[in-house]
Design a protein around this motif. Structure first.
Motif, PDB file in Angstrom:
ATOM      1  N   UNK A 293       0.907  -1.167  -0.010  1.00 60.60           N
ATOM      2  CA  UNK A 293      -0.083  -0.045   0.084  1.00 60.60           C
ATOM      3  C   UNK A 293       0.944   1.276   0.101  1.00 60.60           C
ATOM      4  N   UNK A 294       1.770   1.341   0.851  1.00 61.35           N
ATOM      5  CA  UNK A 294       2.810   2.425   0.926  1.00 61.35           C
ATOM      6  C   UNK A 294       3.633   2.557  -0.311  1.00 61.35           C
ATOM      7  N   UNK A 295       3.995   1.316  -0.751  1.00 61.43           N
ATOM      8  CA  UNK A 295       4.735   1.331  -1.874  1.00 61.43           C
ATOM      9  C   UNK A 295       4.162   2.102  -2.844  1.00 61.43           C
ATOM     10  N   UNK A 296       2.874   1.448  -3.343  1.00 59.28           N
ATOM     11  CA  UNK A 296       2.159   1.877  -4.436  1.00 59.28           C
ATOM     12  C   UNK A 296       1.822   3.478  -4.241  1.00 59.28           C
ATOM     13  N   UNK A 297       1.618   4.027  -2.888  1.00 58.97           N
ATOM     14  CA  UNK A 297       1.139   5.405  -2.697  1.00 58.97           C
ATOM     15  C   UNK A 297       2.670   6.169  -3.272  1.00 58.97           C
ATOM     16  N   UNK A 298       3.545   5.733  -2.815  1.00 61.44           N
ATOM     17  CA  UNK A 298       4.685   6.466  -3.057  1.00 61.44           C
ATOM     18  C   UNK A 298       5.145   6.583  -4.806  1.00 61.44           C
ATOM     19  N   UNK A 299       5.094   5.345  -5.589  1.00 59.26           N
ATOM     20  CA  UNK A 299       5.191   5.167  -6.664  1.00 59.26           C
ATOM     21  C   UNK A 299       4.374   6.089  -7.564  1.00 59.26           C
ATOM     22  N   UNK A 300       3.091   6.151  -7.077  1.00 58.99           N
ATOM     23  CA  UNK A 300       2.020   7.032  -7.924  1.00 58.99           C
ATOM     24  C   UNK A 300       2.290   8.403  -7.559  1.00 58.99           C
ATOM     25  N   UNK A 301       2.706   8.564  -6.384  1.00 65.76           N
ATOM     26  CA  UNK A 301       3.025  10.140  -6.075  1.00 65.76           C
ATOM     27  C   UNK A 301       4.109  10.783  -6.835  1.00 65.76           C
ATOM     28  N   UNK A 302       5.173   9.943  -6.746  1.00 61.36           N
ATOM     29  CA  UNK A 302       6.305  10.515  -7.510  1.00 61.36           C
ATOM     30  C   UNK A 302       6.320  10.579  -9.108  1.00 61.36           C
ATOM     31  N   UNK A 303       5.447   9.668  -9.745  1.00 61.48           N
ATOM     32  CA  UNK A 303       5.351   9.744 -11.204  1.00 61.48           C
ATOM     33  C   UNK A 303       4.434  10.929 -11.181  1.00 61.48           C
ATOM     34  N   UNK A 304       3.248  11.205 -10.613  1.00 60.01           N
ATOM     35  CA  UNK A 304       2.472  12.507 -10.759  1.00 60.01           C
ATOM     36  C   UNK A 304       3.092  13.660 -10.661  1.00 60.01           C
ATOM     37  N   UNK A 305       4.009  13.934  -9.692  1.00 62.02           N
ATOM     38  CA  UNK A 305       4.591  15.172  -9.416  1.00 62.02           C
ATOM     39  C   UNK A 305       5.659  15.453 -10.600  1.00 62.02           C
TER      40      UNK A 305
END
Length: 681
Positions: A293-305
Motif C-alpha cells: 500500500x505504501x509502496x504503491x502510494x509513493x510510486x504513484x505520487x512520485x510519477x504524478x509530480x
C-alpha cells in the motif's frame, strides 16, 4: 560449535556478504554519482542489500541455496557488477572544502532518542540470547521458513508451516536474510541482531529524509517514537518479526529520492536516485504484505509530480527496479497457486483460480473498518489496545501523523511532502481494509492490538511529513517533544524484557561510543575510519565463537514459553525427521544446528488448501507417508482439548510415547503405524 565450523562460517559469510560491501560504493558512484555523508552511506546500503537479495533469490530459485554455492555466485556476480559499474563512473568532481558545523546542544536530543530506542531493542536481543528466540510468529513461520531454505536448498518451493494458514504465501525477503546467517553458521545467532541493524538503518534513513529541510533531528526522533511502541519494541530486537525491515526500507526510499524529488531537478540526477529508491521499495514490498500500500502510494505520487517530464520516462526508473527486488515471491505464488496473492481469487478472461480456502480462520477475519461504527468494540477493544500499544498519550501519537498529512497540503509545501502525505493516506486505507486487521471471534478482535503494527508505514510517512513542515523544521522543540513522548513510553516496565533493561542500556551505550569514535575519525580521514571499522568487525569475529557457544548451551533451556520442556527435549536431536501437528511452533525442532527436517502433518485439499486431518485412518496414512521419526503434538495453551485427538490416534496406531506434559506429547515412530486400532477402522 567447533573452531573449524566457526571459521568456516566466518569465511563463508564474508564471501557471501563481503563482495556486496565492496561493490556498493562503486555501484553508487555509477548510478547516482559522487555523494558524501549519510546520503552516500544510505544509498550504498540499499544497493548492497538489493544485490545480495537478488543474487540469493536467483541462486535459490534453481536449488543452489547452499553455503559455498551462494558464496561462489556472490563473488562472481559482484565482481561482474563492479567491473561494469566502474566503466560508467564519470569524472570525480573537485573536492570541496568540508563545511565545519558548529556543535549545537540540540544534537543531544536525537542522540538520547536513538540511545533509548536502541537500549530497548538490544534488551530484547539480550533476553533472546538468554533463552533462545521465543516470540510466537518467529517460531511459527519467520525462522521456520529460513530454516526450510537452508534444509532444502531451494527458495522456489512453498513450505506449509501449519494448517489453514496463509503463511506459506507471504513474501520472505527478511526471512531470506535470516537464512543467509543460518547458512553460514548452522544456527540462528545472527538472527538476534538483524532487527537491531534495521532499526539503525531506519534512523539513518530518517536523518536523510529530514536533513535537506533542517529537520534531521526531528525525523530521527519521530522514527524512535514509533520504534518503542509495544507492537514494534519490547522483544523485537531479539526476534524475527519483519515490521522494522519494512519501515527502514520505505524510509530509505524516501531518503534517497527525497533529495531529488522537486520537479526542477535534472532528469539525470532524478533517474539515478529513482533507481535506488525503486530497489528499496521493491525490497519492502517483498518483505511483508503490509508494505505494498505504501509502496504503491509513493510510486504513484512520485510519477504524478513529475508527469510533465513524461509519465513513462518517469515511471520506468522506479517501477523496473521495484519489480526486480520485489516480485520474486509473488511470481513464485503465481506459478504454484495461480495468483500472486493466493488468498484472493484471480480470474483473467475466465481463466484463473479461486481463493485458497482457510477454514480455520472462517468467521474470524474482520477488517478494522468493519468495527468502526460499532461503539462497543471501539470502546472495549480498540481503545484499550491503543492505550497498551502507545501509552496514555496514544491520542496524541495517533493524531501527529494526521497533522502531518494535513499540513503537507498547505500552500508552500514541497511536492515530495505531498507525496509523503498521499502515500500515508493510501497506506492507512489499506490498513483499515486488511482482512486480518481485527482478527478474532465476532465482536472480539483480540488481535487488533498486535496488528496495529500494520499501520506503522502510514504513521511513519505522516510523521516525516509533519517534522519537515517549515513551522517545525530547524526548531529544537519538535525533536524534544517527540523524545519526551518516547521516554514517557519507555518509563513503563511493560516495554522492557524482564531482567534485560541494564544489559540493553549498557550495550546501547557501548555501540554509541564505538559509532561516535568512528564518526570522529571519519571527519579526519575516511580511510582511517574504514580501517577502524575493519578492526571492530575483526574484534566481533574474535569474540563470536565463545558468544555463540554460550548461546547454544543455553538456547531453549530457561523457559520463556509454555513449550519449554519439549523444546529442551528437542535440543538433543540431530539429522532427524520430525512431524508436528497442533499449535504451530516448529522452529526449535530444527535443532541446535538446524540439521533436522521438520514437516507439519496436514493434508492437501482442493484449491491448494492445506488443513488438519479430521479422521484417524487418513492421519495414520499421512504420518507414514511423511516418514518421520517423531510425532510431536503441540496443544494450544488456550484450547488444549483441540489437539487431544491427534494424541489418541497416534497411540491407537502404535506410536511409542516418549514425552508428555500439558503442552506437548511426543511419540516415537520406529515402524509404520497401523490404522487397525483407529476408531474409524
Amino acid at each position: 560449535m567447533s573452531l573449524s565450523a566457526y571459521v568456516a562460517g566466518v569465511i563463508s559469510l564474508a564471501c557471501i556478504v563481503g563482495p556486496w560491501i565492496v561493490t556498493a560504493p562503486v555501484l553508487r558512484a555509477a548510478v547516482v554519482g559522487h555523494l558524501t555523508g549519510a546520503e552516500a552511506r544510505l544509498t550504498e546500503i540499499v544497493l548492497g542489500l538489493a544485490g545480495l537479495e537478488v543474487t540469493a533469490q536467483l541462486t535459490g530459485a534453481f536449488g543452489g541455496f547452499h553455503r559455498w554455492t551462494l558464496a561462489a555466485v556472490s563473488l562472481v556476480v559482484a565482481a561482474a557488477v563492479t567491473t561494469l559499474a566502474s566503466r560508467a563512473i564519470g569524472p570525480r568532481p573537485a573536492r570541496q572544502p568540508r563545511e565545519r558545523r558548529r556543535w549545537r546542544a540540540a544534537v543531544l536530543i536525537p542522540i538520547v532518542a536513538v540511545l533509548a530506542s536502541s537500549a530497548q531493542w538490544l534488551a530484547g536481543a539480550a533476553s533472546s540470547y538468554r533463552t533462545g528466540i521465543v516470540q510466537v510468529e518467529s517460531l511459527h513461520y519467520h525462522l521456520t521458513h529460513a530454516a526450510f531454505f537452508v534444509q532444502s536448498g531451494t527458495l522456489w518451493r512453498p513450505h506449509q508451516v501449519s494448517a489453514s494458514s496463509d503463511a506459506a504465501f507471504h513474501p520472505l525477503n527478511a526471512e531470506l536474510l535470516h537464512a543467509i546467517g543460518m547458512l553460514a553458521f548452522r544456527n540462528d545467532v545472527l538472527s538476534l541482531f538483524l532487527n537491531v541493524l534495521f532499526l539503525w538503518l531506519l534512523f539513518l534513513a530518517a536523518w536523510c529524509v529530514g536533513e535537506r529541510f533542517g529537520a534531521g533531528p526531528a525525523a530521527v526522533t519521530a522514527a524512535a517514537l514509533l520504534s518503542v511502541a509495544l507492537p514494534m519494541g519490547g522483544t523485537s530486537g531479539g526476534n524475527a518479526q519483519n515490521d522494522i525491515v519494512v519501515l527502514a526500507l520505505l524510509v530509505a526510499a524516501v531518503g534517497v529520492l527525497g533529495q531529488a524529488a522537486p520537479v526542477e531537478e535534472t532528469a539525470v540526477a532524478w533517474t539515478g536516485r529513482a533507481v535506488v529508491a525503486g530497489l528499496a521499495l521493491g525490497l519492502a514490498a517483498g518483505t511483508k504484505l503490509t508494505a505494498p500500500g505504501a509502496v504503491l502510494g509513493l510510486l504513484v505520487g512520485w510519477v504524478w509530480v513529475r508527469r510533465r517530464s513524461g509519465a513513462v520516462r518517469t515511471a520506468l526508473p522506479l517501477v523496473v527496479p521495484t519489480l526486480l527486488t520485489g516480485s520474486f515471491w509473488y511470481l513464485r505464488d503465481w506459478w504454484f497457486f495461480g495468483s500472486p496473492l493466493p488468498t484472493f481469487g484471480l480470474h483473467v478472461f475466465g481463466v484463473g483460480h479461486d481463493a485458497v480456502p482457510l477454514p480455520a480462520l472462517s468467521g474470524e477475519t474482520f477488517t478494522i473498518a468493519h468495527y468502526l461504527t460499532n461503539a462497543h468494540v471501539v470502546r472495549h477493544w480498540y481503545v484499550p489496545a491503543l492505550h497498551a500499544d502507545f501509552g496514555f498519550a496514544w491520542p496524541l501519537v495517533a493524531l501527529l501523523p494526521l497533522a502531518g498529512v494535513v499540513l503537507a497540503c498547505r500552500k508552500g509545501r514541497s511536492t515530495d511532502d505531498r507525496v509523503l502525505a498521499f502515500a500515508a493516506c493510501v497506506a492507512f486505507v489499506v490498513f483499515l481494509v486488511t482482512p486480518s486487521g481485527a482478527q478474532g471471534p465476532p465482536g472480539q478482535p483480540f488481535l487488533f492490538g498486535s496488528n496495529v503494527r500494520y499501520a506503522m508505514p502510514a504513521m511513519i510517512l505522516g510523521l516525516l511529513a509533519l517534522v519537515r513542515d517549515p513551522w517545525l523544521a530547524r526548531r529544537w522543540y519538535a525533536p524534544a517533544a517527540l523524545t519526551a513522548l518516547e521516554l514517557l513510553r519507555l518509563s513503563s516496565h511493560v516495554d522492557w524484557p524482564p531482567g534485560s533493561r541494564g544489559r540493553g542500556i549498557g550495550a546501547a551505550a557501548g555501540c554509541l561510543v564505538v559509532v561516535a569514535v568512528l564518526v570522529a575519525i571519519w571527519r579526519r580521514s575516511p580511510a582511517l575510519c574504514a580501517a577502524g571499522a575493519a578492526v571492530v568487525v575483526l574484534a566481533a569475529a574474535l569474540v563470536g565463537l565463545p558468544f555463540t557457544r554460550h548461546y547454544q548451551s543455553h538456547r531453549y533451556t530457561r523457559g520463556g514459553t509454555p513449550y519449554a520442556s519439549v523444546f529442551r527435549w528437542a535440543r538433543s536431536l540431530h539429522h532427524t525427521r520430525v512431524g508436528i501437528v497442533g499449535f504451530p511452533q516448529e522452529y526449535p525442532f530444527y535443532g541446535l544446528d538446524d540439521s533436522n527436517s521438520v514437516v507439519y502433518l496436514g493434508q492437501s485439499v482442493p484449491h491448494h488448501g492445506f488443513n488438519d486431518y479430521t479422521r484417524c485412518s487418513p492421519w495414520v496414512a499421512g504420518v507414514n507417508a511423511a516418514r518421520v521419526r517423531y510425532v510431536v503434538v503441540l496443544s494450544d495453551p488456550d484450547a488444549p482439548a483441540a489437539t487431544s485427538e491427534f494424541t489418541a490416534w497416534t497411540g491407537f496406531a502404535g506410536g511409542v510415547p516418549r514425552f508428555h506434559d500439558p503442552a506437548a506429547s511426543v511419540f516415537v515412530v520406529d515402524r509404520p503405524l497401523s490404522s487397525a486400532g483407529c476408531p474409524d477402522a
